[in-house]
Design a protein around this motif. Structure first.
Motif, PDB file in Angstrom:
ATOM      1  N   SER A  33      -1.942 -37.273 -49.802  1.00  0.00           N
ATOM      2  CA  SER A  33      -1.245 -37.988 -48.730  1.00  0.00           C
ATOM      3  C   SER A  33      -0.005 -37.198 -48.322  1.00  0.00           C
ATOM      4  O   SER A  33       0.490 -36.361 -49.082  1.00  0.00           O
ATOM      5  CB  SER A  33      -0.826 -39.375 -49.217  1.00  0.00           C
ATOM      6  OG  SER A  33       0.160 -39.268 -50.243  1.00  0.00           O
ATOM      7  N   PRO A  34       0.531 -37.453 -47.113  1.00  0.00           N
ATOM      8  CA  PRO A  34       1.759 -36.777 -46.698  1.00  0.00           C
ATOM      9  C   PRO A  34       2.922 -37.012 -47.661  1.00  0.00           C
ATOM     10  O   PRO A  34       3.744 -36.117 -47.871  1.00  0.00           O
ATOM     11  CB  PRO A  34       2.036 -37.392 -45.322  1.00  0.00           C
ATOM     12  CG  PRO A  34       0.682 -37.764 -44.804  1.00  0.00           C
ATOM     13  CD  PRO A  34      -0.069 -38.237 -46.006  1.00  0.00           C
ATOM     14  N   VAL A  35       2.998 -38.214 -48.251  1.00  0.00           N
ATOM     15  CA  VAL A  35       4.088 -38.510 -49.184  1.00  0.00           C
ATOM     16  C   VAL A  35       3.990 -37.633 -50.427  1.00  0.00           C
ATOM     17  O   VAL A  35       4.977 -37.026 -50.866  1.00  0.00           O
ATOM     18  CB  VAL A  35       4.084 -40.006 -49.580  1.00  0.00           C
ATOM     19  CG1 VAL A  35       5.100 -40.256 -50.692  1.00  0.00           C
ATOM     20  CG2 VAL A  35       4.385 -40.870 -48.373  1.00  0.00           C
ATOM     21  N   VAL A  36       2.798 -37.549 -51.008  1.00  0.00           N
ATOM     22  CA  VAL A  36       2.600 -36.714 -52.195  1.00  0.00           C
ATOM     23  C   VAL A  36       2.807 -35.246 -51.856  1.00  0.00           C
ATOM     24  O   VAL A  36       3.475 -34.503 -52.590  1.00  0.00           O
ATOM     25  CB  VAL A  36       1.196 -36.941 -52.795  1.00  0.00           C
ATOM     26  CG1 VAL A  36       0.914 -35.911 -53.893  1.00  0.00           C
ATOM     27  CG2 VAL A  36       1.071 -38.342 -53.354  1.00  0.00           C
ATOM     28  N   GLY A  37       2.258 -34.828 -50.718  1.00  0.00           N
ATOM     29  CA  GLY A  37       2.410 -33.444 -50.302  1.00  0.00           C
ATOM     30  C   GLY A  37       3.868 -33.072 -50.075  1.00  0.00           C
ATOM     31  O   GLY A  37       4.330 -32.013 -50.515  1.00  0.00           O
TER      32      GLY A  37
ATOM     33  N   THR B 257      -8.024 -37.758 -43.076  1.00  0.00           N
ATOM     34  CA  THR B 257      -7.722 -39.131 -42.671  1.00  0.00           C
ATOM     35  C   THR B 257      -6.312 -39.189 -42.119  1.00  0.00           C
ATOM     36  O   THR B 257      -5.359 -38.807 -42.802  1.00  0.00           O
ATOM     37  CB  THR B 257      -7.815 -40.095 -43.874  1.00  0.00           C
ATOM     38  OG1 THR B 257      -6.958 -39.639 -44.924  1.00  0.00           O
ATOM     39  CG2 THR B 257      -9.240 -40.197 -44.393  1.00  0.00           C
ATOM     40  N   GLY B 258      -6.166 -39.619 -40.890  1.00  0.00           N
ATOM     41  CA  GLY B 258      -4.828 -39.791 -40.331  1.00  0.00           C
ATOM     42  C   GLY B 258      -4.442 -38.695 -39.360  1.00  0.00           C
ATOM     43  O   GLY B 258      -4.930 -37.567 -39.414  1.00  0.00           O
ATOM     44  N   ALA B 259      -3.517 -39.045 -38.461  1.00  0.00           N
ATOM     45  CA  ALA B 259      -3.071 -38.132 -37.419  1.00  0.00           C
ATOM     46  C   ALA B 259      -2.329 -36.923 -37.986  1.00  0.00           C
ATOM     47  O   ALA B 259      -2.451 -35.810 -37.462  1.00  0.00           O
ATOM     48  CB  ALA B 259      -2.182 -38.887 -36.427  1.00  0.00           C
ATOM     49  N   PHE B 260      -1.549 -37.153 -39.046  1.00  0.00           N
ATOM     50  CA  PHE B 260      -0.769 -36.044 -39.598  1.00  0.00           C
ATOM     51  C   PHE B 260      -1.679 -34.975 -40.182  1.00  0.00           C
ATOM     52  O   PHE B 260      -1.421 -33.776 -40.024  1.00  0.00           O
ATOM     53  CB  PHE B 260       0.206 -36.538 -40.667  1.00  0.00           C
ATOM     54  CG  PHE B 260       1.132 -35.464 -41.163  1.00  0.00           C
ATOM     55  CD1 PHE B 260       2.244 -35.101 -40.417  1.00  0.00           C
ATOM     56  CD2 PHE B 260       0.889 -34.802 -42.358  1.00  0.00           C
ATOM     57  CE1 PHE B 260       3.096 -34.095 -40.859  1.00  0.00           C
ATOM     58  CE2 PHE B 260       1.737 -33.804 -42.809  1.00  0.00           C
ATOM     59  CZ  PHE B 260       2.845 -33.445 -42.046  1.00  0.00           C
ATOM     60  N   HIS B 261      -2.732 -35.397 -40.861  1.00  0.00           N
ATOM     61  CA  HIS B 261      -3.688 -34.440 -41.408  1.00  0.00           C
ATOM     62  C   HIS B 261      -4.346 -33.635 -40.286  1.00  0.00           C
ATOM     63  O   HIS B 261      -4.564 -32.426 -40.423  1.00  0.00           O
ATOM     64  CB  HIS B 261      -4.761 -35.162 -42.230  1.00  0.00           C
ATOM     65  CG  HIS B 261      -4.308 -35.566 -43.590  1.00  0.00           C
ATOM     66  ND1 HIS B 261      -3.698 -36.768 -43.827  1.00  0.00           N
ATOM     67  CD2 HIS B 261      -4.362 -34.931 -44.791  1.00  0.00           C
ATOM     68  CE1 HIS B 261      -3.403 -36.874 -45.122  1.00  0.00           C
ATOM     69  NE2 HIS B 261      -3.796 -35.761 -45.726  1.00  0.00           N
ATOM     70  N   GLU B 262      -4.671 -34.317 -39.187  1.00  0.00           N
ATOM     71  CA  GLU B 262      -5.265 -33.624 -38.047  1.00  0.00           C
ATOM     72  C   GLU B 262      -4.296 -32.595 -37.475  1.00  0.00           C
ATOM     73  O   GLU B 262      -4.679 -31.475 -37.135  1.00  0.00           O
ATOM     74  CB  GLU B 262      -5.652 -34.639 -36.967  1.00  0.00           C
ATOM     75  CG  GLU B 262      -6.776 -35.578 -37.352  1.00  0.00           C
ATOM     76  CD  GLU B 262      -8.123 -34.866 -37.450  1.00  0.00           C
ATOM     77  OE1 GLU B 262      -8.251 -33.756 -36.899  1.00  0.00           O
ATOM     78  OE2 GLU B 262      -9.038 -35.412 -38.089  1.00  0.00           O
ATOM     79  N   PHE B 263      -3.024 -32.972 -37.393  1.00  0.00           N
ATOM     80  CA  PHE B 263      -2.015 -32.079 -36.833  1.00  0.00           C
ATOM     81  C   PHE B 263      -1.816 -30.849 -37.709  1.00  0.00           C
ATOM     82  O   PHE B 263      -1.849 -29.710 -37.217  1.00  0.00           O
ATOM     83  CB  PHE B 263      -0.686 -32.822 -36.680  1.00  0.00           C
ATOM     84  CG  PHE B 263       0.477 -31.916 -36.381  1.00  0.00           C
ATOM     85  CD1 PHE B 263       0.628 -31.349 -35.128  1.00  0.00           C
ATOM     86  CD2 PHE B 263       1.418 -31.631 -37.369  1.00  0.00           C
ATOM     87  CE1 PHE B 263       1.691 -30.494 -34.861  1.00  0.00           C
ATOM     88  CE2 PHE B 263       2.477 -30.789 -37.112  1.00  0.00           C
ATOM     89  CZ  PHE B 263       2.615 -30.213 -35.842  1.00  0.00           C
ATOM     90  N   ILE B 264      -1.610 -31.070 -38.996  1.00  0.00           N
ATOM     91  CA  ILE B 264      -1.348 -29.940 -39.894  1.00  0.00           C
ATOM     92  C   ILE B 264      -2.578 -29.042 -40.009  1.00  0.00           C
ATOM     93  O   ILE B 264      -2.469 -27.823 -40.163  1.00  0.00           O
ATOM     94  CB  ILE B 264      -0.903 -30.442 -41.301  1.00  0.00           C
ATOM     95  CG1 ILE B 264      -0.129 -29.342 -42.049  1.00  0.00           C
ATOM     96  CG2 ILE B 264      -2.068 -30.929 -42.122  1.00  0.00           C
ATOM     97  CD1 ILE B 264       1.242 -29.107 -41.523  1.00  0.00           C
ATOM     98  N   GLY B 265      -3.765 -29.658 -39.876  1.00  0.00           N
ATOM     99  CA  GLY B 265      -5.000 -28.876 -39.900  1.00  0.00           C
ATOM    100  C   GLY B 265      -5.123 -27.983 -38.678  1.00  0.00           C
ATOM    101  O   GLY B 265      -5.567 -26.836 -38.771  1.00  0.00           O
TER     102      GLY B 265
END
Length: 350
Positions: A9-13, A275-283
């Motif tokens: 997750s973004p928090v863990v990352g 899963t999620g917009a942030f993952h799509e963005f960073i990808g």
């Protein structure tokens, strides 16, 4: 054991990135050796940082098959770096390797970069090296002690790293990877990988010890030998980098690595979906930056064949370019650290 962004997750990352940045900052301050009674960075070590980083980068491209499992593994290199450079320089060099891999080769996620550096660098350079390797070779270095120390420390570091991967996915709420089954797959497969890596690490360290025993003595005692020379080791490693990155990498196992194999055993696929917009963005950011994704050219294999470019060329080019970039970054960090320490020393004297 390079984690993809989809596993966390973004928090863990974000948390692990902050933790890793703190360890790297502390390592910059502690990269020092004793010389004439004063603590300072050994300038002779800086080229070795670059060459060792390049060597481990190339070596990580070589996946070896784990018999009877359908899986493969590659060396992590943390103990090797710590044994030849010291834990602090070793950790910084590992950070360089994994950063280059994530940015330009899409090997490991950008969001997961902090996790990967911590899992593959912290446990090996600071825990396994200090508590196991260093204790075993403390009084007298020998081939037998190098073998035992390398094997036990590599296995321990890899087991801790594998366990950390399981914890990070659990904290990220990845319900498709239940803690118990994931743990029961990750630990045994990385035990097998650790045994092979331990043998490789032992062989490389033994070679260095035979060629230049004063290098290991310097790391063990913290006292720089005035006549220590890295030239022979650097030349041999440079030849090995070209051979491994440009040629041997073509024959790496195509089986999924220990992490991918464990995921596939549980989910039926070696990858977990974003899963999620942030993952799509960073990808998408990583996709734009990585010019040799998965250690190959961006165009498809069919297009490569149409243009008479063999698919294997991408692997060889990746091995050479990646090793070069890693060497440059590691040397740059070493030089910058040395300049910073000299400026700080001058300011304190004034």
């Amino acid at each position: 054991m390079h984690m993809a962004d989809a596993l966390i997750s973004p928090v863990v990352g974000g948390t692990m990135f902050a933790v890793t940045a703190g360890i790297a900052s502390y390592s910059v301050k502690k990269v020092q050796t004793k010389f004439d009674g004063k603590l300072e960075l050994n300038e002779k070590k800086i080229p070795l940082m670059g060459v060792m980083g390049a060597f481990v980068f190339a070596a990580q491209m070589i996946n070896f098959t784990i018999p009877g499992t359908g899986s493969s593994g590659h060396i992590g290199g943390g103990i090797l770096l710590a044994a030849l450079l010291g834990p602090y320089a070793g950790f910084l060099t590992m950070a360089c390797i994994l950063t280059i891999q994530a940015l330009f080769f899409a090997d490991g996620g950008l969001l997961a970069l902090g996790c990967n550096i911590f899992n593959m660098g912290f446990y090996t350079c600071f825990i396994a090296y200090n508590l196991i390797y260093k204790k075993i070779v403390k009084n007298e270095i020998s081939k037998k002690k190098i073998f035992i120390a390398s094997l036990l420390s590599v296995i321990t570091g890899l087991q801790l790293g594998a366990f950390s991967v399981v914890l990070e996915t659990a904290f990220s709420g990845k319900t498709e990877l239940p803690f118990g089954p994931f743990l029961l797959l990750m630990q045994p497969i990385h035990l097998a990988i650790g045994i092979i890596e331990g043998l490789i690490t032992s062989a490389v360290i033994s070679f260095v010890w035979n060629a230049r025993p004063e290098i290991l003595e310097t790391i063990k005692s913290g006292q720089v030998h005035k006549k220590v020379s890295y030239k022979k080791i650097i030349i041999v490693l440079l030849c090995a980098i070209v051979l491994i990155g440009g040629v041997v990498s073509l024959y790496a196992s195509s089986n999924p690595d220990g992490l991918e194999w464990s995921i596939e055993k549980i989910t039926g696929s070696s990858e977990v979906e974003y899963t999620g917009a942030f993952h799509e963005f960073i990808g998408s950011v990583q996709e734009k930056i990585a010019f040799l994704p998965d250690y190959g050219f961006k165009n498809s294999s069919n297009e490569q064949m149409k243009s008479n470019i063999p698919v294997s060329a991408g692997t060889s080019v990746s091995g050479i370019i990646g090793s070069l970039l890693t060497a440059v970054l590691a040397i740059l960090i070493g030089v910058t650290t040395n300049v910073y320490r000299k400026l700080k020393k001058g300011a304190n004297q004034n």
